[in-house]
Structure formats: structure tokens, C-alpha cells
Design a protein around this motif. Sequence first.
Motif, PDB file in Angstrom:
ATOM      1  N   GLY A 178       3.885  -0.543  -9.394  1.00 53.27           N
ATOM      2  CA  GLY A 178       3.462   0.818  -9.694  1.00 53.27           C
ATOM      3  C   GLY A 178       4.496   1.481 -10.578  1.00 53.27           C
ATOM      4  O   GLY A 178       5.685   1.142 -10.517  1.00 53.27           O
ATOM      5  N   ALA A 179       4.071   2.416 -11.434  1.00 53.20           N
ATOM      6  CA  ALA A 179       5.011   3.069 -12.351  1.00 53.20           C
ATOM      7  C   ALA A 179       4.565   4.493 -12.609  1.00 53.20           C
ATOM      8  O   ALA A 179       3.375   4.827 -12.535  1.00 53.20           O
ATOM      9  CB  ALA A 179       5.106   2.297 -13.660  1.00 53.20           C
ATOM     10  N   TRP A 180       5.558   5.328 -12.925  1.00 48.78           N
ATOM     11  CA  TRP A 180       5.314   6.736 -13.271  1.00 48.78           C
ATOM     12  C   TRP A 180       6.426   7.223 -14.183  1.00 48.78           C
ATOM     13  O   TRP A 180       7.568   6.758 -14.112  1.00 48.78           O
ATOM     14  CB  TRP A 180       5.297   7.593 -12.010  1.00 48.78           C
ATOM     15  CG  TRP A 180       5.363   9.069 -12.315  1.00 48.78           C
ATOM     16  CD1 TRP A 180       4.330   9.895 -12.609  1.00 48.78           C
ATOM     17  CD2 TRP A 180       6.554   9.855 -12.405  1.00 48.78           C
ATOM     18  NE1 TRP A 180       4.804  11.168 -12.873  1.00 48.78           N
ATOM     19  CE2 TRP A 180       6.163  11.163 -12.760  1.00 48.78           C
ATOM     20  CE3 TRP A 180       7.908   9.573 -12.231  1.00 48.78           C
ATOM     21  CZ2 TRP A 180       7.080  12.200 -12.923  1.00 48.78           C
ATOM     22  CZ3 TRP A 180       8.824  10.597 -12.400  1.00 48.78           C
ATOM     23  CH2 TRP A 180       8.405  11.893 -12.741  1.00 48.78           C
ATOM     24  N   ILE A 233       9.931   5.975 -12.756  1.00 47.81           N
ATOM     25  CA  ILE A 233      10.049   5.160 -11.551  1.00 47.81           C
ATOM     26  C   ILE A 233       9.180   3.926 -11.713  1.00 47.81           C
ATOM     27  O   ILE A 233       8.033   4.017 -12.160  1.00 47.81           O
ATOM     28  CB  ILE A 233       9.587   5.930 -10.298  1.00 47.81           C
ATOM     29  CG1 ILE A 233      10.393   7.227 -10.110  1.00 47.81           C
ATOM     30  CG2 ILE A 233       9.680   5.061  -9.045  1.00 47.81           C
ATOM     31  CD1 ILE A 233       9.783   8.164  -9.065  1.00 47.81           C
ATOM     32  N   VAL A 234       9.705   2.765 -11.326  1.00 46.13           N
ATOM     33  CA  VAL A 234       8.930   1.528 -11.260  1.00 46.13           C
ATOM     34  C   VAL A 234       9.201   0.881  -9.908  1.00 46.13           C
ATOM     35  O   VAL A 234      10.352   0.770  -9.485  1.00 46.13           O
ATOM     36  CB  VAL A 234       9.306   0.535 -12.380  1.00 46.13           C
ATOM     37  CG1 VAL A 234       8.515  -0.759 -12.235  1.00 46.13           C
ATOM     38  CG2 VAL A 234       9.057   1.145 -13.750  1.00 46.13           C
ATOM     39  N   VAL A 235       8.133   0.466  -9.226  1.00 45.95           N
ATOM     40  CA  VAL A 235       8.255  -0.200  -7.931  1.00 45.95           C
ATOM     41  C   VAL A 235       7.547  -1.546  -7.999  1.00 45.95           C
ATOM     42  O   VAL A 235       6.410  -1.635  -8.479  1.00 45.95           O
ATOM     43  CB  VAL A 235       7.642   0.659  -6.805  1.00 45.95           C
ATOM     44  CG1 VAL A 235       7.715  -0.090  -5.471  1.00 45.95           C
ATOM     45  CG2 VAL A 235       8.353   1.993  -6.696  1.00 45.95           C
ATOM     46  N   VAL A 236       8.224  -2.589  -7.512  1.00 46.32           N
ATOM     47  CA  VAL A 236       7.645  -3.930  -7.456  1.00 46.32           C
ATOM     48  C   VAL A 236       7.692  -4.419  -6.016  1.00 46.32           C
ATOM     49  O   VAL A 236       8.748  -4.423  -5.383  1.00 46.32           O
ATOM     50  CB  VAL A 236       8.415  -4.920  -8.353  1.00 46.32           C
ATOM     51  CG1 VAL A 236       7.820  -6.323  -8.235  1.00 46.32           C
ATOM     52  CG2 VAL A 236       8.404  -4.461  -9.804  1.00 46.32           C
ATOM     53  N   VAL A 237       6.524  -4.810  -5.504  1.00 44.81           N
ATOM     54  CA  VAL A 237       6.421  -5.418  -4.177  1.00 44.81           C
ATOM     55  C   VAL A 237       5.565  -6.670  -4.319  1.00 44.81           C
ATOM     56  O   VAL A 237       4.354  -6.574  -4.505  1.00 44.81           O
ATOM     57  CB  VAL A 237       5.791  -4.462  -3.142  1.00 44.81           C
ATOM     58  CG1 VAL A 237       5.794  -5.119  -1.756  1.00 44.81           C
ATOM     59  CG2 VAL A 237       6.529  -3.140  -3.092  1.00 44.81           C
ATOM     60  N   GLY A 297       0.799  -1.230   0.000  1.00 47.51           N
ATOM     61  CA  GLY A 297       0.000   0.000   0.000  1.00 47.51           C
ATOM     62  C   GLY A 297       0.826   1.272   0.000  1.00 47.51           C
ATOM     63  O   GLY A 297       0.293   2.362  -0.210  1.00 47.51           O
ATOM     64  N   ASP A 298       2.139   1.145   0.215  1.00 40.78           N
ATOM     65  CA  ASP A 298       3.007   2.320   0.229  1.00 40.78           C
ATOM     66  C   ASP A 298       3.522   2.690  -1.157  1.00 40.78           C
ATOM     67  O   ASP A 298       4.229   3.704  -1.301  1.00 40.78           O
ATOM     68  CB  ASP A 298       4.217   2.073   1.134  1.00 40.78           C
ATOM     69  CG  ASP A 298       3.831   1.911   2.596  1.00 40.78           C
ATOM     70  OD1 ASP A 298       2.811   2.492   3.008  1.00 40.78           O
ATOM     71  OD2 ASP A 298       4.563   1.197   3.317  1.00 40.78           O
ATOM     72  N   ILE A 299       3.224   1.892  -2.172  1.00 35.18           N
ATOM     73  CA  ILE A 299       3.816   2.099  -3.495  1.00 35.18           C
ATOM     74  C   ILE A 299       3.502   3.488  -4.047  1.00 35.18           C
ATOM     75  O   ILE A 299       4.407   4.224  -4.477  1.00 35.18           O
ATOM     76  CB  ILE A 299       3.352   1.007  -4.489  1.00 35.18           C
ATOM     77  CG1 ILE A 299       3.955  -0.342  -4.097  1.00 35.18           C
ATOM     78  CG2 ILE A 299       3.749   1.379  -5.922  1.00 35.18           C
ATOM     79  CD1 ILE A 299       3.475  -1.498  -4.963  1.00 35.18           C
ATOM     80  N   ASP A 300       2.227   3.870  -4.053  1.00 40.52           N
ATOM     81  CA  ASP A 300       1.846   5.151  -4.672  1.00 40.52           C
ATOM     82  C   ASP A 300       2.501   6.333  -3.969  1.00 40.52           C
ATOM     83  O   ASP A 300       3.016   7.252  -4.628  1.00 40.52           O
ATOM     84  CB  ASP A 300       0.324   5.311  -4.659  1.00 40.52           C
ATOM     85  CG  ASP A 300      -0.373   4.384  -5.647  1.00 40.52           C
ATOM     86  OD1 ASP A 300       0.320   3.819  -6.524  1.00 40.52           O
ATOM     87  OD2 ASP A 300      -1.599   4.211  -5.525  1.00 40.52           O
ATOM     88  N   GLY A 301       2.499   6.323  -2.647  1.00 44.15           N
ATOM     89  CA  GLY A 301       3.095   7.426  -1.918  1.00 44.15           C
ATOM     90  C   GLY A 301       4.595   7.510  -2.120  1.00 44.15           C
ATOM     91  O   GLY A 301       5.155   8.607  -2.215  1.00 44.15           O
ATOM     92  N   ALA A 302       5.250   6.357  -2.208  1.00 43.05           N
ATOM     93  CA  ALA A 302       6.697   6.350  -2.413  1.00 43.05           C
ATOM     94  C   ALA A 302       7.046   6.900  -3.793  1.00 43.05           C
ATOM     95  O   ALA A 302       8.009   7.661  -3.951  1.00 43.05           O
ATOM     96  CB  ALA A 302       7.233   4.931  -2.253  1.00 43.05           C
TER      97      ALA A 302
END
Length: 262
Positions: A247-249, A238-242, A220-225
Motif C-alpha cells: 500500500g502507498a500514499w 508512506i509505503v507498506v509491504v506485507v 488487511g491492516d495496511i490501509d488503516g495503518a
Amino acid sequence: MGSKPAKPSRGRAPLPESYRKRTYRERVHTTGLVAFRVVCEQTDLLIQAERPLADEAREHVLDCRGQIAGYIRRYPEFATTLVPWPNVSPAPLVVRQMIHAGQAAGVGPMAAVAGAIAESVGRGLLEATSRIVVENGGDLFVKSDAPLVAGIFAGASPLSMKMGLKIPDTGDGLGLCTSSGTVGHSLSRGVADAVCVVARSSALADAAATAIGNRIQRPGDIDGAIQSGRGMGDILGIVVVVGRQMGAWGSIELVPLNRKKG
């Protein structure tokens, strides 16, 4: 002096065997380039260039390491602080890049060391090759005249090496750096399987990946990070994988990787 300080055990168990085999080095393949490895003490680079340049690369690595080590002898705290380092005195270029990257991302300068060395070596080798890929512990400096795809290595996540970042234009060169709280030796206070950052500076990409990863304690922290990373300077994507979530931007394109079996 290593690429980064050893990280404490936290979150899901890391994959030491996978890391030792350096599976992530399968992330980028560029047609027409020669691959070679350069190892100087703890610095272990995989380089792709238009011709073998191991001797030249080793000289650049030794120069970078010497400059950083010399600065640490003057300011021992530089090697251990986890907060931004002030511009307190003249410093070599590679050290200034680390300082500026740490200030932009809100982390200590050593969070940018692997990216800074990769870029410094890569830009030095551009005197002898027009295309270059330098990988240092999963952190990349890339200068190419053709589009390329970098796979996203995320350890035990089922998304690992299933997706890639397509980079249509590297311009004068850019950084693509990854931080993980579950794989490898990078210092991370979070539990992300992968935080990939694309920036015009490899040092900035490295420091930003660390800072963004530190914010992630659950999916749940992906968007805020990611939102926090958008304000860290000249960040392109940015790409985050958990686990199973991603999530990506940014001005990046995610593409599926066609992995051959067997």
C-alpha cells in the motif's frame, strides 16, 4: 546505546544472515559521490558524499552519541520508554528532535534515534559537501541536487528490491526511514516486511515508520495503518509491504527497479 532496542521474536522469522550482510545498503546509488563507512560503537553508517569525509563524520557521530548518552544518564527512562517523552527540561538538539518525533508519532523517543543521528551527521557534513546520503541501519538522510531512487528492502517479501521510491527533489534534505517486523533489530510490534516513510525530518520518518508498523498484524491492516500515519506531522509519503501486498500514499512515485542479474 545502540541504534534501537533489540526486538522480540514475532511474526515470520527474521533474516539475520541477510541483515548481517546489510543487503539493504544497495538501496541508494548516487552518481558522482564517494562512499565510505563510519563505525563508532553500535552506530554503523554508510555515507556517500562528494569527497571522503570519514574523520569529520566520526566527530559528528561521537558528538551525537555523547549528547544522547549524557541525557540518558540524567534520565535513564528515556532509553527504555515506549511512550512519548515530555519536554521536561532543556536538551541537546538531537535529543529534542527525538522527543518531538516520538510525540508526533505516539512512540518512545528511541524509536527516532537512528534517523536523528543520520540527519544530524548529514547536516553537519553539508558544511563540506553539497550532496550527501547518510544511511544508519536502513534509515536515511538525503540531500541531493538530482532525482534519486531508493529501493524498498522488504526481507523475504517477493516485492523486496523490486520497487523503488523516486524522489525528484530533496529540497534542503529529507529523511527516508524503514521499519520492519521481520528483518533486523528494530523494535516492532507488527509483522510488516517494510514500512517506508518519507518526511522532511529523518527523526520523524523513523518514529512514524515504527508507529505505523506497530499497527500491522495482517495484510488487511495496511490501509488503516497508512491512514494513521498521515496525521503524524510533515509526512510526505508512506509505503507498506506485507508479503505480496503493498500500500502507498503521498507525494511519492513508485518505480520498478532494473536489477542486473549475475
